[in-house]
Write an enzyme that holds these catalytic residues in place. Sequence first.
Site, mmCIF file in Angstrom:
data_model
loop_
_atom_site.group_PDB
_atom_site.id
_atom_site.type_symbol
_atom_site.label_atom_id
_atom_site.label_comp_id
_atom_site.label_asym_id
_atom_site.label_seq_id
_atom_site.Cartn_x
_atom_site.Cartn_y
_atom_site.Cartn_z
ATOM 1 N N GLU A 103 0.839 -1.203 0.000
ATOM 2 C CA GLU A 103 0.000 0.000 0.000
ATOM 3 C C GLU A 103 0.871 1.249 0.000
ATOM 4 O O GLU A 103 1.901 1.289 0.670
ATOM 5 C CB GLU A 103 -0.872 -0.039 1.268
ATOM 6 C CG GLU A 103 -1.837 1.089 1.423
ATOM 7 C CD GLU A 103 -2.725 0.892 2.664
ATOM 8 O OE1 GLU A 103 -3.289 -0.207 2.854
ATOM 9 O OE2 GLU A 103 -2.826 1.835 3.439
ATOM 10 N N ASP A 105 0.226 5.400 0.565
ATOM 11 C CA ASP A 105 -0.832 6.303 1.024
ATOM 12 C C ASP A 105 -0.465 7.779 0.981
ATOM 13 O O ASP A 105 0.622 8.151 1.424
ATOM 14 C CB ASP A 105 -1.123 6.073 2.527
ATOM 15 C CG ASP A 105 -1.608 4.686 2.828
ATOM 16 O OD1 ASP A 105 -2.352 4.141 2.023
ATOM 17 O OD2 ASP A 105 -1.221 4.162 3.894
ATOM 18 N N GLU A 107 -2.507 10.747 2.926
ATOM 19 C CA GLU A 107 -3.647 11.035 3.791
ATOM 20 C C GLU A 107 -3.588 12.501 4.188
ATOM 21 O O GLU A 107 -2.600 12.938 4.780
ATOM 22 C CB GLU A 107 -3.618 10.157 5.033
ATOM 23 C CG GLU A 107 -3.887 8.706 4.688
ATOM 24 C CD GLU A 107 -3.637 7.785 5.854
ATOM 25 O OE1 GLU A 107 -4.393 6.827 5.987
ATOM 26 O OE2 GLU A 107 -2.701 8.017 6.625
ATOM 27 N N THR A 121 2.125 10.511 4.632
ATOM 28 C CA THR A 121 2.331 9.410 3.681
ATOM 29 C C THR A 121 2.736 8.173 4.457
ATOM 30 O O THR A 121 3.277 8.257 5.558
ATOM 31 C CB THR A 121 3.418 9.743 2.638
ATOM 32 O OG1 THR A 121 4.630 10.075 3.320
ATOM 33 C CG2 THR A 121 3.001 10.890 1.739
ATOM 34 N N ASN A 122 2.457 7.023 3.858
ATOM 35 C CA ASN A 122 2.843 5.772 4.497
ATOM 36 C C ASN A 122 3.096 4.746 3.403
ATOM 37 O O ASN A 122 2.593 4.878 2.282
ATOM 38 C CB ASN A 122 1.735 5.291 5.451
ATOM 39 C CG ASN A 122 2.230 4.284 6.494
ATOM 40 O OD1 ASN A 122 3.408 3.904 6.504
ATOM 41 N ND2 ASN A 122 1.338 3.841 7.344
ATOM 42 N N ARG A 131 5.242 3.291 8.617
ATOM 43 C CA ARG A 131 6.298 4.128 8.025
ATOM 44 C C ARG A 131 5.768 5.534 7.744
ATOM 45 O O ARG A 131 6.007 6.102 6.675
ATOM 46 C CB ARG A 131 6.790 3.497 6.731
ATOM 47 C CG ARG A 131 7.395 2.107 6.912
ATOM 48 C CD ARG A 131 8.049 1.653 5.616
ATOM 49 N NE ARG A 131 8.736 0.389 5.766
ATOM 50 C CZ ARG A 131 8.304 -0.783 5.275
ATOM 51 N NH1 ARG A 131 7.165 -0.847 4.605
ATOM 52 N NH2 ARG A 131 9.012 -1.878 5.445
ATOM 53 N N GLU A 132 5.067 6.095 8.716
ATOM 54 C CA GLU A 132 4.458 7.398 8.491
ATOM 55 C C GLU A 132 5.485 8.531 8.417
ATOM 56 O O GLU A 132 6.421 8.574 9.211
ATOM 57 C CB GLU A 132 3.483 7.732 9.624
ATOM 58 C CG GLU A 132 2.265 6.842 9.678
ATOM 59 C CD GLU A 132 2.493 5.551 10.453
ATOM 60 O OE1 GLU A 132 3.634 5.303 10.891
ATOM 61 O OE2 GLU A 132 1.520 4.797 10.617
ATOM 62 N N TRP A 197 -8.045 10.535 15.906
ATOM 63 C CA TRP A 197 -6.580 10.633 15.890
ATOM 64 C C TRP A 197 -6.008 11.725 14.981
ATOM 65 O O TRP A 197 -4.874 12.170 15.190
ATOM 66 C CB TRP A 197 -5.977 9.295 15.425
ATOM 67 C CG TRP A 197 -6.384 8.950 14.005
ATOM 68 C CD1 TRP A 197 -7.561 8.368 13.625
ATOM 69 C CD2 TRP A 197 -5.651 9.200 12.806
ATOM 70 N NE1 TRP A 197 -7.603 8.252 12.256
ATOM 71 C CE2 TRP A 197 -6.440 8.744 11.731
ATOM 72 C CE3 TRP A 197 -4.389 9.768 12.540
ATOM 73 C CZ2 TRP A 197 -6.014 8.843 10.401
ATOM 74 C CZ3 TRP A 197 -3.969 9.860 11.206
ATOM 75 C CH2 TRP A 197 -4.782 9.393 10.173
ATOM 76 N N GLY A 201 -3.547 15.200 17.120
ATOM 77 C CA GLY A 201 -3.525 13.952 17.866
ATOM 78 C C GLY A 201 -4.892 13.503 18.367
ATOM 79 O O GLY A 201 -4.971 12.690 19.287
ATOM 80 N N ARG A 279 9.522 5.088 19.264
ATOM 81 C CA ARG A 279 8.736 4.074 18.568
ATOM 82 C C ARG A 279 9.618 2.952 18.024
ATOM 83 O O ARG A 279 9.275 1.781 18.101
ATOM 84 C CB ARG A 279 8.002 4.772 17.430
ATOM 85 C CG ARG A 279 6.893 3.997 16.836
ATOM 86 C CD ARG A 279 6.139 4.938 15.891
ATOM 87 N NE ARG A 279 5.192 4.218 15.085
ATOM 88 C CZ ARG A 279 4.771 4.639 13.899
ATOM 89 N NH1 ARG A 279 5.243 5.776 13.392
ATOM 90 N NH2 ARG A 279 3.890 3.946 13.223
HETATM 91 C C1 LIG Z 1 -3.236 21.730 12.826
HETATM 92 O O1 LIG Z 1 -2.795 22.971 13.329
HETATM 93 C C2 LIG Z 1 -1.984 22.884 14.474
HETATM 94 C C3 LIG Z 1 -1.708 24.306 14.946
HETATM 95 O O2 LIG Z 1 -1.120 25.069 13.925
HETATM 96 C C4 LIG Z 1 -0.714 22.111 14.138
HETATM 97 O O3 LIG Z 1 0.050 21.945 15.312
HETATM 98 C C5 LIG Z 1 -1.089 20.730 13.582
HETATM 99 O O4 LIG Z 1 0.072 20.052 13.160
HETATM 100 C C6 LIG Z 1 -2.015 20.921 12.401
HETATM 101 N N1 LIG Z 1 -2.389 19.690 11.745
HETATM 102 C C7 LIG Z 1 -2.940 18.606 12.311
HETATM 103 C C8 LIG Z 1 -3.319 17.511 11.424
HETATM 104 O O5 LIG Z 1 -3.139 18.497 13.518
#
Ligand SMILES: *[C@@H]1O[C@H](CO)[C@@H](O)[C@H](O)[C@H]1NC(C)=O
Length: 291
Positions: A103, A105, A107, A121-122, A131-132, A197, A201, A279
């Site tokens: 695969e 990716d 995303e 990407t992965n 492998r992100e 996620w 995060g 990790r």
């Molecule tokens: C969303 O914005 C924050 C603040 O600028 C950043 O830390 C983060 O990496 C951005 N993207 C995602 C997917 O969280």
Amino acid sequence: MKMGWACLFLALPLCLSAFSTGTLAVTANFNENFEVSWAPTNVKFLGGESLQLVLDQSTGSGFASKESYLFGDIDMQIKLVPGDSAGTVTAYYLSSEGAKHDELDFEFLGNASGQPYVLQTNVFSAGVGGREQRITLWFDPTQDFHTYSVNWSAKRVVFLVDGVPIRVFSNNEAVGVPYLRQQAMRVYSSIWNGDSWATQGGLLKINWANAPFVATYRNFGAANACRASTPAAASACVRAAASNHISGTGGAAPSFDRNKLQWVKKNFMVYDYCTDSARYRSAPAECTREL
Ligand SMILES: *[C@@H]1O[C@H](CO)[C@@H](O)[C@H](O)[C@H]1NC(C)=O
Ligand SMILES: *[C@@H]1O[C@H](CO)[C@@H](O)[C@H](O)[C@H]1NC(C)=O
């Protein structure tokens, strides 16, 4: 965060089921090479040559290529969900089937209005991913269409954004890393709820008051790639790659601009599994031999 990544592509294939496009008025171009694979109610065909994948509270949606391919140059033009896209994931990927699948990716992880999208990407080979890499982009991907490509040969995979290499995954079978050179892959795209996620995060959830979330696609031409939907065709692709007879990048290792790749890594990379020592106590073998 790691858990989210691991769950991601275990769950997705469950969503993808065969579907006939039936009575929808779609462009010849799309019909020729692709089919709706998930939630036709949320796939909107625009006049001309583009379509939209919609995510609302009822479902996401997706499409897939009819053919599978083994080596070649494959690309898509995408305009991502504008405004508050936090928690949404727009995916564009190639995948084979089965437990030991391969695969590749792209995303796109949405964000709050005005905050940067992250492109993750992965690479999975023989069923193993993890492998992100993540980058931000040097443009606003919601304002215009941009081209996201994979140049895939028997020697190397190059991921590109508007022709700029953002990632290289080389054939490192010599040091025991399985490479993607036997399994044909279909091309997929989908939009879905990844708010457990994807954004900061998992802290930022989807705000359904802003639904529907819409990603727009165009350029459904046949991939400049070796069609491998039957075992005989796949064997022919492998033979053609060995003698460099595939159109596009084909068997040769695609050359790429190393300076541009370094520019991306230096200025836009926000995560790299290769340097995540919490990790991976020692970096995976391909990391030290990436090019
Ligand atoms: C969303 O914005 C924050 C603040 O600028 C950043 O830390 C983060 O990496 C951005 N993207 C995602 C997917 O969280
Ligand atoms: C990728 O493929 C495209 C289309 O065949 C080609 O124009 C481009 O030069 C290739 N890029 C690389 C880095 O090999």
